[in-house]
Design a protein around this motif. Sequence first.
Motif, PDB file in Angstrom:
ATOM      1  N   UNK A 181      10.007   7.117 -11.611  1.00  0.00           N
ATOM      2  CA  UNK A 181      10.437   5.920 -12.334  1.00  0.00           C
ATOM      3  C   UNK A 181      11.332   5.035 -11.458  1.00  0.00           C
ATOM      4  N   UNK A 182      12.198   5.657 -10.669  1.00  0.00           N
ATOM      5  CA  UNK A 182      13.059   4.865  -9.797  1.00  0.00           C
ATOM      6  C   UNK A 182      12.264   4.208  -8.673  1.00  0.00           C
ATOM      7  N   UNK A 183      11.291   4.920  -8.120  1.00  0.00           N
ATOM      8  CA  UNK A 183      10.461   4.344  -7.060  1.00  0.00           C
ATOM      9  C   UNK A 183       9.554   3.243  -7.591  1.00  0.00           C
ATOM     10  N   UNK A 184       9.170   3.320  -8.859  1.00  0.00           N
ATOM     11  CA  UNK A 184       8.364   2.253  -9.443  1.00  0.00           C
ATOM     12  C   UNK A 184       9.139   0.935  -9.483  1.00  0.00           C
ATOM     13  N   UNK A 240       5.389  -1.813 -17.878  1.00  0.00           N
ATOM     14  CA  UNK A 240       5.528  -0.505 -18.506  1.00  0.00           C
ATOM     15  C   UNK A 240       5.355   0.566 -17.431  1.00  0.00           C
ATOM     16  N   UNK A 241       6.443   1.258 -17.117  1.00  0.00           N
ATOM     17  CA  UNK A 241       6.386   2.385 -16.175  1.00  0.00           C
ATOM     18  C   UNK A 241       6.123   3.624 -17.017  1.00  0.00           C
ATOM     19  N   UNK A 242       4.912   4.180 -16.916  1.00  0.00           N
ATOM     20  CA  UNK A 242       4.461   5.248 -17.811  1.00  0.00           C
ATOM     21  C   UNK A 242       4.335   6.571 -17.061  1.00  0.00           C
ATOM     22  N   UNK A 243       4.147   7.632 -17.823  1.00  0.00           N
ATOM     23  CA  UNK A 243       3.853   8.955 -17.261  1.00  0.00           C
ATOM     24  C   UNK A 243       4.857   9.353 -16.189  1.00  0.00           C
ATOM     25  N   UNK A 244       6.145   9.100 -16.445  1.00  0.00           N
ATOM     26  CA  UNK A 244       7.244   9.450 -15.521  1.00  0.00           C
ATOM     27  C   UNK A 244       7.133   8.735 -14.180  1.00  0.00           C
ATOM     28  N   UNK A 245       6.426   7.616 -14.162  1.00  0.00           N
ATOM     29  CA  UNK A 245       6.233   6.877 -12.920  1.00  0.00           C
ATOM     30  C   UNK A 245       4.865   7.074 -12.320  1.00  0.00           C
ATOM     31  N   UNK A 246       4.005   7.820 -12.992  1.00  0.00           N
ATOM     32  CA  UNK A 246       2.663   8.063 -12.473  1.00  0.00           C
ATOM     33  C   UNK A 246       1.718   6.895 -12.677  1.00  0.00           C
ATOM     34  N   UNK A 247       2.050   5.986 -13.582  1.00  0.00           N
ATOM     35  CA  UNK A 247       1.213   4.820 -13.841  1.00  0.00           C
ATOM     36  C   UNK A 247       2.108   3.601 -14.065  1.00  0.00           C
ATOM     37  N   UNK A 260      12.523   8.065   0.567  1.00  0.00           N
ATOM     38  CA  UNK A 260      12.459   7.057  -0.486  1.00  0.00           C
ATOM     39  C   UNK A 260      12.014   5.703   0.072  1.00  0.00           C
ATOM     40  N   UNK A 261      12.537   5.335   1.236  1.00  0.00           N
ATOM     41  CA  UNK A 261      12.143   4.066   1.854  1.00  0.00           C
ATOM     42  C   UNK A 261      10.677   4.087   2.273  1.00  0.00           C
ATOM     43  N   UNK A 262      10.248   5.186   2.852  1.00  0.00           N
ATOM     44  CA  UNK A 262       8.854   5.329   3.260  1.00  0.00           C
ATOM     45  C   UNK A 262       7.929   5.208   2.060  1.00  0.00           C
ATOM     46  N   UNK A 263       8.338   5.844   0.943  1.00  0.00           N
ATOM     47  CA  UNK A 263       7.525   5.766  -0.260  1.00  0.00           C
ATOM     48  C   UNK A 263       7.503   4.379  -0.862  1.00  0.00           C
ATOM     49  N   UNK A 264       8.642   3.679  -0.828  1.00  0.00           N
ATOM     50  CA  UNK A 264       8.703   2.337  -1.398  1.00  0.00           C
ATOM     51  C   UNK A 264       7.893   1.339  -0.584  1.00  0.00           C
ATOM     52  N   UNK A 265       7.907   1.475   0.736  1.00  0.00           N
ATOM     53  CA  UNK A 265       7.202   0.551   1.621  1.00  0.00           C
ATOM     54  C   UNK A 265       5.813   1.038   2.013  1.00  0.00           C
ATOM     55  N   UNK A 266       5.565   2.333   1.776  1.00  0.00           N
ATOM     56  CA  UNK A 266       4.309   2.959   2.172  1.00  0.00           C
ATOM     57  C   UNK A 266       4.069   2.831   3.671  1.00  0.00           C
ATOM     58  N   UNK A 267       5.053   3.247   4.427  1.00  0.00           N
ATOM     59  CA  UNK A 267       4.916   3.323   5.880  1.00  0.00           C
ATOM     60  C   UNK A 267       5.188   4.763   6.302  1.00  0.00           C
ATOM     61  N   UNK A 268       4.674   5.213   7.442  1.00  0.00           N
ATOM     62  CA  UNK A 268       4.857   6.604   7.869  1.00  0.00           C
ATOM     63  C   UNK A 268       6.332   6.964   8.056  1.00  0.00           C
ATOM     64  N   UNK A 269       6.641   8.204   7.737  1.00  0.00           N
ATOM     65  CA  UNK A 269       7.996   8.721   7.900  1.00  0.00           C
ATOM     66  C   UNK A 269       8.031   9.792   8.984  1.00  0.00           C
ATOM     67  N   UNK A 270       9.115   9.772   9.765  1.00  0.00           N
ATOM     68  CA  UNK A 270       9.378  10.788  10.797  1.00  0.00           C
ATOM     69  C   UNK A 270      10.756  11.365  10.510  1.00  0.00           C
ATOM     70  N   UNK A 271      10.948  12.640  10.834  1.00  0.00           N
ATOM     71  CA  UNK A 271      12.229  13.274  10.527  1.00  0.00           C
ATOM     72  C   UNK A 271      12.685  14.164  11.670  1.00  0.00           C
ATOM     73  N   UNK A 272      14.003  14.135  11.925  1.00  0.00           N
ATOM     74  CA  UNK A 272      14.646  15.072  12.841  1.00  0.00           C
ATOM     75  C   UNK A 272      15.827  15.704  12.106  1.00  0.00           C
ATOM     76  N   UNK A 273      15.863  17.026  12.044  1.00  0.00           N
ATOM     77  CA  UNK A 273      16.876  17.703  11.242  1.00  0.00           C
ATOM     78  C   UNK A 273      18.239  17.794  11.889  1.00  0.00           C
ATOM     79  N   UNK A 274      18.281  17.931  13.230  1.00  0.00           N
ATOM     80  CA  UNK A 274      19.514  18.147  13.998  1.00  0.00           C
ATOM     81  C   UNK A 274      20.126  19.505  13.668  1.00  0.00           C
ATOM     82  N   UNK A 275      20.491  19.759  12.437  1.00  0.00           N
ATOM     83  CA  UNK A 275      20.820  21.115  11.987  1.00  0.00           C
ATOM     84  C   UNK A 275      20.295  21.226  10.569  1.00  0.00           C
ATOM     85  N   UNK A 276      19.958  22.442  10.139  1.00  0.00           N
ATOM     86  CA  UNK A 276      19.254  22.625   8.877  1.00  0.00           C
ATOM     87  C   UNK A 276      20.082  23.437   7.887  1.00  0.00           C
TER      88      UNK A 276
END
Length: 1059
Positions: free
Chosen positions: A964-967, A842-849, A325-341
Motif C-alpha cells: 500500500x505504501x509503495x502504491x 483505489x489501492x486494493x488487495x493490500x497493494x496488489x491491485x 523501496x526506491x528500486x521498487x518505486x522506480x522499477x530500476x535494478x538494485x545492487x547491495x553491499x552489506x559491509x557487515x551483516x
Amino acid sequence: MAGNDWVNSYLEAILDVGPGLDDAKSSLLLRERGRFSPTRYFVEEVITRYDETDLHRSWVRAAATARSPEERNTRLENMCWRIWNLARKKKQLEGEEAQRISKWRLERERGRREATEDMSEDLSEGEKGDTVGDLSAHSDSNRGGKMRRISSVDAMENWASQQKDKKFYIVLISLHGLIRGENMELGRDSDTGGQVKYVVELARALGSMPGVYRVDLLTRQVSAPDVDWSYGEPTEMLNPINSENSKDEHGESSGAYIIRIPFGPKDKYIPKENLWPHIPEFVDGALNHIIQMSKALGEQIGAGQPVWPVAIHGHYADAGDSAALLSGALNVPMVFTGHSLGRDKLEQLLKQGRQSREEINTTYKIMRRIEAEELTLDASEIVITSTRQEIESQWRLYDGFDPILERKLRARIKRGVSCHGRFMPRMVVIPPGMEFHHIIPHDGDADGEGERHDDSSTSPDPPIWSEIMRFFTNPRKPMILALARADPKKNITTLVKAFGECRPLRELANLTLIMGNRDDIDEMSSTNASVLLSILKLIDRYDLYGHVAYPKHHKQSDVPDIYRLAAKTKGVFINPAFIEPFGLTLIEAAAYGLPIVATQNGGPVDIHRVLDNGLLVDPHDQQSIADALLKLVSDKQLWARCRQNGLKNIHLFSWPEHCKTYLSRITSCKPRQPQWQRSDAEFDNSDSDSPSDSLRDIQDISLNLKLSLDGDKTEGTGALDNALESDDRAAGGKIKEQNTVLTLSKGVLRGSPKAGQAEKEDNNSGAGKFPGFRKKKYVCVIAVDCDTTSEFTEIIEKVVEAAGKDRDPGSIGFILSTALAISEIHSLLISGGLSPSQFDAFICNSGGELYYPSSSSDDSPSGLPFVVDLDYRSHIEYRWGGECLRKTLVRWVSSFNEKKGAQTVTEDRSVSTNHCYAYKVKDLALTPPVKELRKLMRIQGLRCHVIYSQNGIRLNVIPVLASRSQALRYLYVRWGLNLSTAVVFVGESGDTDYEGLLGGLHRTVILKGVSCGARKLHANRNYSLEDVFPNDSPNMTQSEGCSQENIRASLSKLGILKR
C-alpha cells in the motif's frame, strides 16, 4: 574486553583462602560446615576461559575496597556465584541457539528439496558443475568464467573507448555516519568508519570512469550543533581523483556528488540503530531527488526523455532497505553491499553469552536490521561482496540465499529452462579499490639506504611523524603499525600482550597503535574506553614506555604519512582482528611498501592470496602473532620479498579495476525503468481545474488502463497474465510483454462496441487526458484497517465530510487503501451510500491491485465502474512467482490443514487476483505468524509479501514490489501525486503491513480507538513495532477520537485546515 588479567588477583585470593584441591569434602557452590572452596570452583568452572568485563570490574573494586582477608573472601564467594550464574546462562543460550540452528537447517533442506522437486527437469550435470559464471539472475548474458582483469594501460584505454559514448546515471546510498568528501572524520564514532571512506571513494572513482555521466551518493543531512556545518550542506561535489585523466566531455550536471537528504530529527546526529523509524522519510525525499535529476539529465543528454539510474546501490542494511523501496518505486535494478551483516553479528554476540537474543535486539535493533537484509535479497539483482568468505560463511545464514539452490537456478537460466518463479540474487566478489597514483613508495627502503638519504632531504617531516616518534626511546627501530578503533573485536589487547611478552620483538621493534581520536577517555563509549584502559594497563604491566606509541589525535590526511613512516623504518603492518570482513587497511599498507601480518579469518585470506606480501595468523594465538612479527622484522630478505610482491600486485586492487568490473556487472542487468510515455508539457497544458481532471475520468485506453472487474478472466487478460508470468526472462521478454499489453489494449478497443464511442466522448468532453493529482491541494488516503465493514464505511464518510467541508470540491482528492478486493470495495461503497466517483484511486488487495473510477460502467465486463492500471500490474511483476508460487501455497495449505486436522486455512478464489492470492483464516492462533510464512517462501527462492488482514481472518500474498505504501509512491512517479500534500488516515493498529503507512513525507493521522483489535496481528513479530514507529515526527498526530470534529482538529494540527 579487559581480558583475564584479573585472574592473577583471583589466584592470590585462592592462596589466601584455602583449602586445596585435595579436600574432597569441599562444596563447589554452597557453604559446607562454614567452608567454601574457590580453588575447586575456579578449576572446574572458571578456568573454561569464561570472560566477562563487568565481572573483571567488580573484582577490581572488591580487591581495592576489602579491608581484610575475610571481607575479600566474602566478596570472592559472591563473585563465584555470579560466575556460576553467568556460565549457566551462557550454556542455556548456547543450547537454545543450537536448537534454533538445527531447526533452521532442517527447514532449509526441506525447502530446497521441495524447490528441486518442482523443477523436475534433469539438469544434474549443469547444476553440479556451474560454480562460476557471469550470469545475473535476470541477465540475458551467457558469458561464463571470471571477469577479465585490466592488466595494462592499453587494455584500460581500449575498454574506455568502448564506453565513451554511454552516459550512465548511478545512485549510491549510505545513510549512517558523517559523510563528506574531504577531511573525513574516520573513527569519530562507530558509524563513521571504513564504510564512509569506501562509499566516498567509490563515488569519486565511478564519476571519473568513461561512460558514467553522473553519480549521486545519497546520505543524511545533519544540521546538529555538535557536528561540523559541512554535513548540513545539501550538495557537495566530489573532485575527480585525477583531474588530468578525467573525462573530456563535461555537462552541466556531470560528475560525482554527495546529496544530503533531510530526514529524522533535524537538529540531532543519531546512531544508525535509531534511524529505522525515519527510513520512509528518506525514501520519499530521495525519490523526489532522483526523479528531478532524471528529468534534468534527460534535458541534457536524453533528448528530452528522463535518464533513469542504471542501478540503485545500497550500502549496509539501512541503505539496503531504502534502496529496495526506491528500486521498487522506480522499477530500476538494485545492487547491495552489506559491509557487515546482522546475522553474523547476532551469532557472535550470542556466542559471548552475555546477552539473550531479546537483550541484543533491544540494544542493536538487530532483528530489524536482519529483516532489512532479507528484503535486500528479495529485491537485489546483484549482491557485491569483498570476499568469498562473506558468501560462504555469512550470506548463507539468511533465509533468502541458499548457495546450492542459487547454483541450480543459475544453471537453469543458462540452459534457458524455467525456474518456476524462483529467484536468487547473483553474488559477485569485487574487492574494494584504492587510488595509487599519488603513492610514491620510499625508494631507499628496499636496499637499506632510506635513512641515509633522508638526512639530506630538504623537505620537512610531516607533523604526525614527530607526534608518533616522541613516544619512542629509539625511533629508528622498525615500526609495527596497527590502525584500528579501540573495539574489542579488533583484538588490539592480544597484540600488546604478544609484543610485551616477546623480549626479542621488543628489542628489535617499536609498536604504534592508531586507535582513532580522543580528547578524554571518560568521554568515550564504555566499550571503547574499557579497551583503551586495558591497553594502557598492559603497557604499564610490561613496562613498554618508550616502545609503544598511542597518539590521541590524527587527521585522515595524516594516514598516508603514518604508512610512510612505518615503511621508512622497515616496519610491518598488522591487522589482528578476530574476524575482518575485508581489510582495506591491508591494501593501503601494501601500496606504501609495508609487509603485512593479518588475521586468518575473513577477507585478509583473499587479499594475501593476491598480494602474497606477508603472513597470516590465528588471532587467538598470542604466540603465533609474536612469531610472525618477529620473523618479518628480523629476516630482511623476507621483508624485502614481501614488500616487492605487494607493490607488484597492488594494481589488482585499484579503483579503475574495481569500477570496470563493477560497471560491467551492473550494466548487464536488464533495464526495468518506467516504460510509459508522458511529459510535463502534457500535464501543464491541461486548462481545466474541474474535478473531471482527476483519475476518475480517465477514458484514454492508450494509458494501458483496461476496463474490467479484477478476477474476471477474459481472453485478453489471460494472454497478458501468461506473458507477465513468464519467469524465464529470456532475451526480448520485456518487449514481448509490452507488445502483449499493446495488443490487448487494441483488442479491447476493437472488441468493445462502445469503446470507440467512449474515446470519442472523452475527446469531445474536454476532460483531461492525464490525472489531476498535481492540481489537488491535498489528497486524503483512507488506509484504516477496521474491525468491521460498517465501521470502515462510517469512517470513510466522516473523513470525506470532514476534509471536504468548506472547501472547493476540486481541491481535495481521496484514495481508498485497503486489503479488500475491488468487488468488496464496490459493495461497501454502495452500502454506505457512497459513489466511486467521489474517489480518485483505489489501492486494493493490500497493494496488489490499483484501480481508478470510471465515469461509465458499460465497458466493464461485470458492469462495475472501475478501470485497472495495467502499468501498475507490469510495475509489480518483478520476481512475482505467479502460478508457481500459488502451487507452493496450495501445497503448504494442504500440509498445514492435514497437521491441524481441520480446514484452518482455505483459498478464497472469489477475491484472489493474478497479483494477490487470498486465503481465509478460521483461527489466527493456529496459523503461523508472518515471519514464518515469509521464511518458508524465501527458503524456496520465492519472493513475495505475506500480509494478515481484516483482523486476522484473511491472508494476502502479493508481489515483493507491491504494498500500500509503495502504491502511493507509484502514484507519485506515474501521475505526480505530491507526497508532502498527502494525508494518510490509519487506526491505532492495522494489518501486518501497518508500519509501512506510518512514516514518510506524507502527513499521518492516527484515529484513536480505531483498529485496536488488530494489535494481535503484531504479537509475534521479528521486531517490535515501537522500533520503527516515528514518535517524534512532526508529520504525525493522533486524533482524540474519530468524529468529524476530531478529524478536523487533527488536520488543523498538521496545517491542512485553518484553525
